[in-house]
Write an enzyme that holds these catalytic residues in place. Structure first.
Site, PDB file in Angstrom:
ATOM      1  N   ASP A 179       0.863  -1.182   0.000  1.00 17.35           N
ATOM      2  CA  ASP A 179       0.000   0.000   0.000  1.00 17.35           C
ATOM      3  C   ASP A 179       0.900   1.232   0.000  1.00 17.35           C
ATOM      4  OD1 ASP A 179      -3.153   0.699   1.191  1.00 17.35           O
ATOM      5  OD2 ASP A 179      -1.626   2.252   1.144  1.00 17.35           O
ATOM      6  N   ASP A 197      -3.949   2.317  -5.060  1.00 18.59           N
ATOM      7  CA  ASP A 197      -2.593   2.308  -4.467  1.00 18.59           C
ATOM      8  C   ASP A 197      -2.304   1.053  -3.639  1.00 18.59           C
ATOM      9  OD1 ASP A 197      -3.973   2.765  -2.044  1.00 18.59           O
ATOM     10  OD2 ASP A 197      -2.327   3.995  -1.295  1.00 18.59           O
ATOM     11  N   GLU A 198      -3.049  -0.005  -3.894  1.00 17.46           N
ATOM     12  CA  GLU A 198      -2.968  -1.165  -3.027  1.00 17.46           C
ATOM     13  C   GLU A 198      -3.066  -2.450  -3.843  1.00 17.46           C
ATOM     14  OE1 GLU A 198      -6.246  -0.918  -0.357  1.00 17.46           O
ATOM     15  OE2 GLU A 198      -5.611  -2.663   0.788  1.00 17.46           O
TER      16      GLU A 198
HETATM   17  P1  TTP Z   1      -5.257   4.988   1.307  1.00 19.55           P
HETATM   18  O1  TTP Z   1      -4.244   3.956   0.942  1.00 19.55           O
HETATM   19  O2  TTP Z   1      -6.339   4.589   2.239  1.00 19.55           O
HETATM   20  O3  TTP Z   1      -4.547   6.252   1.988  1.00 19.55           O
HETATM   21  P2  TTP Z   1      -3.156   6.925   1.648  1.00 19.55           P
HETATM   22  O4  TTP Z   1      -2.401   6.169   0.619  1.00 19.55           O
HETATM   23  O5  TTP Z   1      -3.389   8.364   1.337  1.00 19.55           O
HETATM   24  O6  TTP Z   1      -2.393   6.865   3.029  1.00 19.55           O
HETATM   25  P3  TTP Z   1      -1.797   5.602   3.803  1.00 19.55           P
HETATM   26  O7  TTP Z   1      -2.054   4.403   2.943  1.00 19.55           O
HETATM   27  O8  TTP Z   1      -0.346   5.873   3.962  1.00 19.55           O
HETATM   28  O9  TTP Z   1      -2.530   5.552   5.083  1.00 19.55           O
HETATM   29  O10 TTP Z   1      -5.942   5.530   0.012  1.00 19.55           O
HETATM   30  C1  TTP Z   1      -5.246   5.713  -1.206  1.00 19.55           C
HETATM   31  C2  TTP Z   1      -5.700   6.985  -1.893  1.00 19.55           C
HETATM   32  O11 TTP Z   1      -7.105   6.934  -2.121  1.00 19.55           O
HETATM   33  C3  TTP Z   1      -5.461   8.230  -1.079  1.00 19.55           C
HETATM   34  O12 TTP Z   1      -4.161   8.769  -1.278  1.00 19.55           O
HETATM   35  C4  TTP Z   1      -6.560   9.133  -1.538  1.00 19.55           C
HETATM   36  C5  TTP Z   1      -7.686   8.219  -1.961  1.00 19.55           C
HETATM   37  N1  TTP Z   1      -8.734   8.206  -0.922  1.00 19.55           N
HETATM   38  C6  TTP Z   1      -9.814   9.081  -1.056  1.00 19.55           C
HETATM   39  O13 TTP Z   1      -9.909   9.828  -2.033  1.00 19.55           O
HETATM   40  N2  TTP Z   1     -10.783   9.094  -0.078  1.00 19.55           N
HETATM   41  C7  TTP Z   1     -10.712   8.283   1.032  1.00 19.55           C
HETATM   42  O14 TTP Z   1     -11.604   8.349   1.907  1.00 19.55           O
HETATM   43  C8  TTP Z   1      -9.596   7.389   1.153  1.00 19.55           C
HETATM   44  C9  TTP Z   1      -9.476   6.495   2.360  1.00 19.55           C
HETATM   45  C10 TTP Z   1      -8.644   7.390   0.153  1.00 19.55           C
HETATM   46 MG    MG Z   2      -2.167   4.102   0.780  1.00 15.52          MG
END
Ligand code: TTP
Ligand code: MG
Length: 367
Positions: free
Chosen positions: A9, A107-108
């Site tokens: 991730d 992103d995962e």
């Molecule tokens: P995440 O992987 O949940 O968050 P992140 O990558 O920003 O942070 P981390 O993994 O380090 O905790 O989500 C990936 C992307 O998806 C995030 O950068 C933005 C988008 N996203 C939204 O637009 N709305 C949301 O509610 C979430 C959770 C994510």
């Molecule tokens: Mg992330």
């Protein structure tokens, strides 16, 4: 069957990309989402970098709250096309490390590394395989940092749930492997909310039953949990012991896209043949566009009266998604059949293959 699953991730994904594109923002709190309009803005935060998270800002929070928490943060709109491009590059890059990949979100992803376990069972073999998995994870992290200038976190475990919880436990920029014998002690002390599948409502209900940690769940019978939570109760209990049999959901790679048309009566009417063929070209092209593909190989199929079937193919020098190239080359191929063979035509078809994913293709100038 023993498995090894790697979960990856990206860290603060949208925000890290913006930081990469705008080095002047480095070290500053960055919030991606709706326009805060000096605290009067509507809409929510998409994500915030870890600097901004220190101020309590997080995904899905109203943007006005984020503005109040840290007015000096840099607020930026969502540039989805930019993030999708980075996502495509990253997915392409990690796909080289396993033949079985689940793209979970932008992103995962999950990678199945079970092939590292050779057939000999036993503790030593398992330890060696986890070591190898960790080496692969290090390589992936290094490659993404070098090529995409982005940090990520990787968790490794015997199933998807453990791998994901492993990732969450070492964010940001972490790497951890939880081998099977460490699973129970790894998840046991964690809050029930940390278990994938347990939302705030379920966690609240569990609290009322005196259940705070994942190991607390183990004290309950399956019957009681099913009575409280339905079918999910069974899953929750299994997961509390670290058991998760969920398979990876992988995408089939598209090898070819094709369509054909059979005439009601065999025909030599050029207009009828080309009208049908043009419809086929358009249909095939629509599918190529939908799947963001570039094609290199064009194959035309022509069946004459009496089931005599011929194909002609052309390989382009460069992959393309250009409609006019497809239209021209496909018609040229069909014409070559018609000038050589004077029988009536029963069927015409078109197939495109040798695809390149648009996001992976660096040579593609257009399309
Ligand atoms: P995440 O992987 O949940 O968050 P992140 O990558 O920003 O942070 P981390 O993994 O380090 O905790 O989500 C990936 C992307 O998806 C995030 O950068 C933005 C988008 N996203 C939204 O637009 N709305 C949301 O509610 C979430 C959770 C994510
Ligand atoms: Mg992330």
């Amino acid at each position: 069957m023993e498995r090894i699953i790697l979960h990856i991730d990206m860290d603060a994904f949208f925000a890290q990309i913006e930081e990469r594109e705008n080095p002047q923002f480095k070290g500053k709190p960055i919030v991606i989402g709706a326009d805060p309009k000096n605290g009067k803005g509507r809409g929510v935060v998409s994500t915030a970098n870890y600097e901004a998270r220190k101020h309590g800002i997080h995904s899905a929070m109203p943007i006005s709250w984020a503005w109040r928490a840290c007015p000096e943060a840099i607020f930026l709109p969502v540039n989805m096309a930019l993030y999708e491009r980075a996502s495509g590059k990253i997915m392409g890059l990690i796909s080289k490390y396993s033949s079985s990949v689940e793209k979970r979100s932008v992103d995962e992803a999950y990678l199945d590394l079970s092939s590292l376990l050779n057939r000999k069972p036993g503790k030593q073999n398992l330890e060696a395989a986890y070591k190898k998995a960790e080496e692969i994870a290090k390589k992936i992290k290094k490659e993404i940092l070098k090529k995409e200038k982005l940090p990520c976190t990787i968790g490794i475990g015997p199933n998807k749930m453990i791998a994901k919880m492993a990732t969450n436990s070492v964010k940001p920029n972490g790497l951890i492997a939880i081998s099977p014998e460490k699973v129970k002690e790894f998840i046991g002390p964690q809050d029930t909310r940390k278990m994938p599948g347990i939302g705030p409502k379920t966690a609240e209900q569990l609290k009322k039953m005196g259940v705070n940690t994942i190991s607390d769940i183990r004290n309950f019978s399956e019957d009681l949990l099913v009575e409280k939570f339905g079918i999910m109760g069974e899953t929750i209990l299994k997961r509390a012991f670290g058991i998760d049999e969920e398979e990876l959901i992988t995408e089939e790679e598209i090898k070819s896209i094709g369509k054909e048309h059979t005439f009601e009566k065999d025909t030599r009417d050029a207009e009828e043949i080309f009208t049908a063929f043009e419809k086929i070209i358009k249909g095939v092209y629509e599918e190529v566009k939908e799947n963001h593909l570039l094609f290199r190989c064009i194959t035309v199929i022509c069946r004459f009266s009496g089931f005599e079937t011929h194909t002609k193919a052309k390989s382009l020098k460069q992959a393309t998604a250009d409609y006019s190239v497809l239209n021209r080359e496909a018609k040229k191929l069909l014409l070559r059949f018609l000038v050589k063979n004077f029988k009536k035509v029963r069927l015409v078809g078109l197939r495109l293959s040798s695809f390149v994913d648009k996001q992976d293709d660096k040579t593609a100038g257009r399309g």
